[in-house]
Write a protein that holds these residues in place. Structure first.
Motif, PDB file in Angstrom:
ATOM      1  N   LEU A  91       4.558 -27.867  18.759  1.00 39.53           N
ATOM      2  CA  LEU A  91       5.905 -28.164  19.228  1.00 39.53           C
ATOM      3  C   LEU A  91       5.905 -28.448  20.723  1.00 39.53           C
ATOM      4  CD1 LEU A  91       8.849 -28.419  18.432  1.00 39.53           C
ATOM      5  CD2 LEU A  91       9.090 -25.940  18.661  1.00 39.53           C
ATOM      6  N   ARG A  92       5.122 -27.713  21.474  1.00 42.63           N
ATOM      7  CA  ARG A  92       5.008 -27.965  22.908  1.00 42.63           C
ATOM      8  C   ARG A  92       4.368 -29.329  23.166  1.00 42.63           C
ATOM      9  NH1 ARG A  92       1.261 -24.727  24.937  1.00 42.63           N
ATOM     10  NH2 ARG A  92       1.837 -25.286  27.060  1.00 42.63           N
ATOM     11  N   ALA A  93       3.349 -29.652  22.371  1.00 43.09           N
ATOM     12  CA  ALA A  93       2.670 -30.936  22.557  1.00 43.09           C
ATOM     13  C   ALA A  93       3.599 -32.104  22.237  1.00 43.09           C
ATOM     14  CB  ALA A  93       1.419 -30.989  21.678  1.00 43.09           C
ATOM     15  N   ARG A  94       4.407 -31.969  21.182  1.00 40.23           N
ATOM     16  CA  ARG A  94       5.314 -33.053  20.785  1.00 40.23           C
ATOM     17  C   ARG A  94       6.419 -33.279  21.802  1.00 40.23           C
ATOM     18  NH1 ARG A  94       5.106 -30.618  15.650  1.00 40.23           N
ATOM     19  NH2 ARG A  94       7.222 -29.802  15.878  1.00 40.23           N
ATOM     20  N   THR A  95       6.896 -32.211  22.407  1.00 35.28           N
ATOM     21  CA  THR A  95       8.063 -32.304  23.279  1.00 35.28           C
ATOM     22  C   THR A  95       7.723 -32.319  24.764  1.00 35.28           C
ATOM     23  OG1 THR A  95       8.329 -29.888  23.306  1.00 35.28           O
ATOM     24  CG2 THR A  95       9.482 -31.115  21.572  1.00 35.28           C
ATOM     25  N   GLY A  96       6.512 -31.910  25.103  1.00 37.32           N
ATOM     26  CA  GLY A  96       6.133 -31.812  26.504  1.00 37.32           C
ATOM     27  C   GLY A  96       6.691 -30.585  27.195  1.00 37.32           C
ATOM     28  N   ALA A  97       7.273 -29.662  26.426  1.00 34.23           N
ATOM     29  CA  ALA A  97       7.880 -28.459  26.994  1.00 34.23           C
ATOM     30  C   ALA A  97       6.807 -27.432  27.336  1.00 34.23           C
ATOM     31  CB  ALA A  97       8.876 -27.853  26.010  1.00 34.23           C
ATOM     32  N   ALA A  98       7.042 -26.709  28.413  1.00 33.01           N
ATOM     33  CA  ALA A  98       6.103 -25.658  28.805  1.00 33.01           C
ATOM     34  C   ALA A  98       6.234 -24.437  27.890  1.00 33.01           C
ATOM     35  CB  ALA A  98       6.341 -25.257  30.257  1.00 33.01           C
ATOM     36  N   LYS A  99       7.480 -24.154  27.469  1.00 35.31           N
ATOM     37  CA  LYS A  99       7.728 -22.984  26.633  1.00 35.31           C
ATOM     38  C   LYS A  99       8.706 -23.340  25.519  1.00 35.31           C
ATOM     39  CE  LYS A  99       6.850 -19.328  30.037  1.00 35.31           C
ATOM     40  NZ  LYS A  99       7.352 -18.053  30.622  1.00 35.31           N
ATOM     41  N   VAL A 100       8.695 -22.519  24.475  1.00 33.88           N
ATOM     42  CA  VAL A 100       9.628 -22.687  23.366  1.00 33.88           C
ATOM     43  C   VAL A 100      10.386 -21.380  23.150  1.00 33.88           C
ATOM     44  CG1 VAL A 100       8.011 -24.295  22.281  1.00 33.88           C
ATOM     45  CG2 VAL A 100       8.061 -21.917  21.523  1.00 33.88           C
ATOM     46  N   ASP A 101      11.465 -21.460  22.383  1.00 34.88           N
ATOM     47  CA  ASP A 101      12.162 -20.275  21.910  1.00 34.88           C
ATOM     48  C   ASP A 101      11.783 -20.061  20.449  1.00 34.88           C
ATOM     49  OD1 ASP A 101      13.475 -20.099  24.366  1.00 34.88           O
ATOM     50  OD2 ASP A 101      15.121 -21.375  23.680  1.00 34.88           O
ATOM     51  N   VAL A 102      11.730 -18.813  20.028  1.00 34.72           N
ATOM     52  CA  VAL A 102      11.369 -18.486  18.647  1.00 34.72           C
ATOM     53  C   VAL A 102      12.492 -17.660  18.035  1.00 34.72           C
ATOM     54  CG1 VAL A 102       9.711 -17.329  17.129  1.00 34.72           C
ATOM     55  CG2 VAL A 102       8.898 -18.548  19.165  1.00 34.72           C
ATOM     56  N   VAL A 103      13.042 -18.146  16.924  1.00 34.56           N
ATOM     57  CA  VAL A 103      14.111 -17.454  16.203  1.00 34.56           C
ATOM     58  C   VAL A 103      13.570 -17.063  14.828  1.00 34.56           C
ATOM     59  CG1 VAL A 103      16.410 -17.657  15.187  1.00 34.56           C
ATOM     60  CG2 VAL A 103      15.932 -18.690  17.420  1.00 34.56           C
ATOM     61  N   THR A 104      13.636 -15.779  14.508  1.00 31.93           N
ATOM     62  CA  THR A 104      13.017 -15.290  13.276  1.00 31.93           C
ATOM     63  C   THR A 104      14.023 -14.533  12.412  1.00 31.93           C
ATOM     64  OG1 THR A 104      12.364 -13.094  14.103  1.00 31.93           O
ATOM     65  CG2 THR A 104      10.913 -14.943  14.631  1.00 31.93           C
ATOM     66  N   HIS A 105      13.756 -14.534  11.119  1.00 36.87           N
ATOM     67  CA  HIS A 105      14.542 -13.732  10.180  1.00 36.87           C
ATOM     68  C   HIS A 105      13.612 -12.760   9.469  1.00 36.87           C
ATOM     69  CE1 HIS A 105      16.650 -13.184   6.122  1.00 36.87           C
ATOM     70  NE2 HIS A 105      17.371 -12.517   7.004  1.00 36.87           N
ATOM     71  N   SER A 106      14.040 -11.510   9.385  1.00 37.69           N
ATOM     72  CA  SER A 106      13.357 -10.482   8.597  1.00 37.69           C
ATOM     73  C   SER A 106      11.870 -10.400   8.969  1.00 37.69           C
ATOM     74  CB  SER A 106      13.557 -10.797   7.108  1.00 37.69           C
ATOM     75  OG  SER A 106      13.233  -9.700   6.307  1.00 37.69           O
ATOM     76  N   MET A 107      10.983 -10.544   7.975  1.00 37.88           N
ATOM     77  CA  MET A 107       9.555 -10.366   8.207  1.00 37.88           C
ATOM     78  C   MET A 107       8.986 -11.386   9.186  1.00 37.88           C
ATOM     79  SD  MET A 107       6.454 -10.219   5.392  1.00 37.88           S
ATOM     80  CE  MET A 107       6.339 -12.000   5.276  1.00 37.88           C
ATOM     81  N   GLY A 108       9.672 -12.511   9.370  1.00 30.39           N
ATOM     82  CA  GLY A 108       9.193 -13.509  10.325  1.00 30.39           C
ATOM     83  C   GLY A 108       9.051 -12.954  11.732  1.00 30.39           C
ATOM     84  N   GLY A 109       9.800 -11.881  12.011  1.00 29.71           N
ATOM     85  CA  GLY A 109       9.685 -11.260  13.321  1.00 29.71           C
ATOM     86  C   GLY A 109       8.347 -10.581  13.540  1.00 29.71           C
ATOM     87  N   LEU A 110       7.712 -10.128  12.458  1.00 28.71           N
ATOM     88  CA  LEU A 110       6.470  -9.375  12.619  1.00 28.71           C
ATOM     89  C   LEU A 110       5.310 -10.280  13.014  1.00 28.71           C
ATOM     90  CD1 LEU A 110       6.719  -6.856   9.623  1.00 28.71           C
ATOM     91  CD2 LEU A 110       7.576  -6.646  11.979  1.00 28.71           C
ATOM     92  N   GLY A 111       5.137 -11.376  12.296  1.00 24.45           N
ATOM     93  CA  GLY A 111       4.064 -12.310  12.647  1.00 24.45           C
ATOM     94  C   GLY A 111       4.241 -12.874  14.044  1.00 24.45           C
ATOM     95  N   SER A 112       5.506 -13.160  14.403  1.00 28.59           N
ATOM     96  CA  SER A 112       5.749 -13.728  15.736  1.00 28.59           C
ATOM     97  C   SER A 112       5.507 -12.695  16.827  1.00 28.59           C
ATOM     98  CB  SER A 112       7.174 -14.288  15.818  1.00 28.59           C
ATOM     99  OG  SER A 112       8.137 -13.289  15.555  1.00 28.59           O
ATOM    100  N   ARG A 113       5.833 -11.438  16.554  1.00 35.35           N
ATOM    101  CA  ARG A 113       5.548 -10.393  17.539  1.00 35.35           C
ATOM    102  C   ARG A 113       4.046 -10.198  17.705  1.00 35.35           C
ATOM    103  NH1 ARG A 113       7.873  -4.932  16.260  1.00 35.35           N
ATOM    104  NH2 ARG A 113       6.974  -4.491  18.320  1.00 35.35           N
ATOM    105  N   TRP A 114       3.292 -10.303  16.631  1.00 37.03           N
ATOM    106  CA  TRP A 114       1.832 -10.192  16.714  1.00 37.03           C
ATOM    107  C   TRP A 114       1.273 -11.329  17.572  1.00 37.03           C
ATOM    108  CZ3 TRP A 114      -1.075  -6.214  14.556  1.00 37.03           C
ATOM    109  CH2 TRP A 114      -2.466  -6.358  14.637  1.00 37.03           C
ATOM    110  N   TYR A 115       1.827 -12.517  17.371  1.00 35.31           N
ATOM    111  CA  TYR A 115       1.418 -13.667  18.178  1.00 35.31           C
ATOM    112  C   TYR A 115       1.703 -13.410  19.663  1.00 35.31           C
ATOM    113  CZ  TYR A 115       2.437 -18.116  20.559  1.00 35.31           C
ATOM    114  OH  TYR A 115       2.532 -19.119  21.482  1.00 35.31           O
ATOM    115  N   LEU A 116       2.876 -12.887  19.959  1.00 33.07           N
ATOM    116  CA  LEU A 116       3.228 -12.614  21.354  1.00 33.07           C
ATOM    117  C   LEU A 116       2.314 -11.567  21.972  1.00 33.07           C
ATOM    118  CD1 LEU A 116       7.134 -12.525  21.036  1.00 33.07           C
ATOM    119  CD2 LEU A 116       5.787 -14.251  22.238  1.00 33.07           C
ATOM    120  N   LYS A 117       2.059 -10.516  21.225  1.00 33.99           N
ATOM    121  CA  LYS A 117       1.356  -9.365  21.794  1.00 33.99           C
ATOM    122  C   LYS A 117      -0.151  -9.539  21.839  1.00 33.99           C
ATOM    123  CE  LYS A 117       1.607  -4.335  21.812  1.00 33.99           C
ATOM    124  NZ  LYS A 117       2.399  -3.176  21.326  1.00 33.99           N
TER     125      LYS A 117
END
Length: 226
Positions: A91-117
């Protein structure tokens, strides 16, 4: 004649100065919003976020900066974290953005938190949102934790959650937000979803699955990541 010319020149200068003051300045350009990656929960899919994505578009987000991913919800959340990393990079490569926002529902928060940490995600994520996330586990995992990796990891006290929640629950300079419902029938909202160091918001009485289609929750989410 000279005094007259001087008087006319003074009047002209005065009018020019007044006109310069009265000419409105051009309106400031609205900043382009960060791209947003939407991550669904257990047994879900990218389609879970169709209404919320439409709300974001109607509120000014360019369509090419919004992406809802799909993944195998039965696999380990560690594997999902790696896929989230890849989707953020794409997504960063397609848009040229330095950072993205991540919006998660339910269990999606766990995988994304693992990615962050653990996978360096704090360098590439600006805002992170958890809608009804089982951040400290859920008793509902008992129905499937004997068979599925993701369910085992969602069980309260699992080794996955113990590692994920050890130390700082909200690492890095990311803006963390959790939204929980007092009527969530699957997650213990006030003891599981909330995270230390996050902005934790009670959205009222909304059933777990309806968190992704509630107009109020969508508005709160847009305001948080805007």
């Amino acid at each position: 004649m000279r005094p007259l010319r001087r008087a006319l020149a003074a009047i002209a200068l005065s009018c020019a100065a007044t006109a310069a003051v009265l000419v409105p300045s051009a309106p400031a350009q609205a900043a382009t919003p960060d791209p947003v990656l939407f991550v669904h929960g257990y047994k879900g899919g990218a389609w879970n976020f169709d209404l919320m994505v439409a709300d974001f578009k109607a509120s000014g987000w360019p369509a090419d900066r919004l992406y809802a991913m799909s993944y195998n919800p039965f696999q380990s959340n560690v594997t999902t974290a790696e896929q989230i990393r890849d989707q953020v990079n794409a997504l960063r490569a397609r848009t040229g953005a330095a950072k993205v926002d991540v919006v998660t529902h339910s269990m999606g928060g766990l995988g994304s938190r693992w990615y962050l940490k653990f996978l360096g995600g704090t360098s590439y994520v600006d805002d992170w949102v958890s809608l009804g996330g089982p951040n400290h586990g859920t008793n509902a995992a008992q129905v499937c934790d004997w068979a599925l990796a993701s369910c085992k990891e969602m069980a309260t006290g699992s080794s996955f959650l113990t590692q994920l929640n050890s130390g700082d629950e909200t690492p890095g300079a990311v803006n963390y937000g959790t939204f929980w419902s007092s009527c969530d029938e699957l997650i213990n909202p006030d003891s599981s979803t909330v995270l230390s160091g996050a902005a934790n918001t009670n959205v009222g009485c909304v059933e777990h699955a309806w968190l992704v289609v509630s107009e109020n929750v969508s508005q709160l989410t847009r305001d948080f990541v805007r």
